[in-house]
Design an enzyme around this catalytic site. Structure first.
Site, PDB file in Angstrom:
ATOM      1  N   TYR A   1       0.862  -1.193   0.000  1.00 36.74           N
ATOM      2  CA  TYR A   1       0.000   0.000   0.000  1.00 36.74           C
ATOM      3  C   TYR A   1       0.896   1.239   0.000  1.00 36.74           C
ATOM      4  O   TYR A   1       1.642   1.471   0.957  1.00 36.74           O
ATOM      5  CB  TYR A   1      -0.931   0.031   1.219  1.00 36.74           C
ATOM      6  CG  TYR A   1      -1.926  -1.116   1.281  1.00 36.74           C
ATOM      7  CD1 TYR A   1      -2.204  -1.903   0.162  1.00 36.74           C
ATOM      8  CD2 TYR A   1      -2.586  -1.410   2.466  1.00 36.74           C
ATOM      9  CE1 TYR A   1      -3.117  -2.943   0.230  1.00 36.74           C
ATOM     10  CE2 TYR A   1      -3.501  -2.457   2.543  1.00 36.74           C
ATOM     11  CZ  TYR A   1      -3.755  -3.219   1.420  1.00 36.74           C
ATOM     12  OH  TYR A   1      -4.646  -4.254   1.498  1.00 36.74           O
TER      13      TYR A   1
ATOM     14  N   PRO B   1     -16.004  -5.043   2.618  1.00 36.56           N
ATOM     15  CA  PRO B   1     -17.167  -5.572   3.353  1.00 36.56           C
ATOM     16  C   PRO B   1     -18.459  -4.828   3.043  1.00 36.56           C
ATOM     17  O   PRO B   1     -19.545  -5.395   3.177  1.00 36.56           O
ATOM     18  CB  PRO B   1     -16.770  -5.399   4.821  1.00 36.56           C
ATOM     19  CG  PRO B   1     -15.754  -4.302   4.831  1.00 36.56           C
ATOM     20  CD  PRO B   1     -15.032  -4.394   3.524  1.00 36.56           C
TER      21      PRO B   1
END
Length: 276
Positions: free
Chosen positions: A53, A198
């Site tokens: 990242y 999610p």
């Protein structure tokens, strides 16, 4: 959030609503630090990052914000995927994984990584070699627990013959439940299941999620997270955001009491369109 605990690997209790750090703004360190600190203030004790990242900058930002990490806060990281430019490329050569772990230890400013996850299985390298590298890091005391990401049940079983697997991170949300069999396997074997993405991107104004949210007086994101938390005791969602407001909203999902009929209806209402 006390009733929402999950124990990773038998010795790391964490709250069942984590924080995915991927979207912390690398170009605004003050905002990134504020997000990480606020997450911990809100009771988050599990933070998910990865070596790739922002080419390691994400790990550095977490260390700047939180070091020394408050007691009970677990920062999990991953290696096994590189991100040059726009593409994500699995990279599982053992020496690469070991090097990335050393770099993560340095950036996170820790002696040992509590949870080190294989970011993707590299099809060009035998899985046993990839897991073997993680096992070696454990034997050297540099990694406590090992997890996997985007794997099949067969791969979890194969990896588990080399070292215990304590977490699995697959994409899973109300719209995308292709990993249902993986979730069920994790439940049977007490493996934490970390759904990434999610909150389905397709929470449309006319969706059942929005309808339930309106009736309960909460937000659609909170309903989506509450459904996941209720779906399984091993579920550990890691919603990510670059906004303090969304972070606080997500944290409120643990207080949403989803009535049985809503839980069932949302479970049946999965869309036929599964994103590729």
């Amino acid at each position: 959030m006390h009733h929402q605990l999950l124990v990773l690997g038998g010795d790391l209790p964490v709250h069942r609503l984590g924080f995915g750090a991927m979207r912390m703004p690398e170009n605004d360190p003050a905002a990134a630090h504020a997000l990480a600190r606020r997450a911990v203030e809100l009771g988050v004790t599990f933070i998910d990052t990865a070596d790739s990242y922002d080419l390691g900058r994400n790990e550095e930002l977490l260390a700047e914000a939180l070091h020394p990490c408050p007691d009970g806060v677990v920062v999990a990281t991953k290696a096994g995927q590189c991100h040059p430019g726009d593409e994500w490329i699995p990279l599982g050569r053992p020496e690469y994984l070991r090097q990335q772990a050393e770099l993560s230890l340095r950036r996170l400013r820790v002696e040992r990584i509590d949870l080190f996850q294989l970011h993707r299985v590299d099809p060009a390298v035998p899985l046993a070699d990839q897991i073997g590298a993680l096992r070696q890091l454990q034997d050297e005391g540099k990694v406590r627990h090992v997890g996997l990401s985007e794997v099949s049940v067969e791969q979890i079983v194969e990896a588990g013959r080399i070292t215990p697997i304590v977490s699995v991170q697959n994409r899973y949300n109300l719209d995308d439940r292709r990993s249902e069999n993986v979730l069920e396997h994790c439940e049977r074997h007490d493996i934490a299941f970390l759904p990434w993405l999610p909150i389905a991107p397709s929470v449309r104004p006319d969706s059942p999620v929005t309808e339930v949210a309106r009736r309960l007086g909460v937000t659609p994101a909170q309903v989506a997270l509450a459904w996941l938390l209720r779906r399984s005791r091993v579920m550990l969602p890691i919603p990510g955001t670059s906004s303090l407001r969304h972070l606080e909203e997500n944290a409120g999902a643990v207080n949403v009491d989803l009535p049985d009929e809503d839980f069932d209806r949302l479970g049946q209402a999965r869309s036929d369109v599964v994103p590729a």
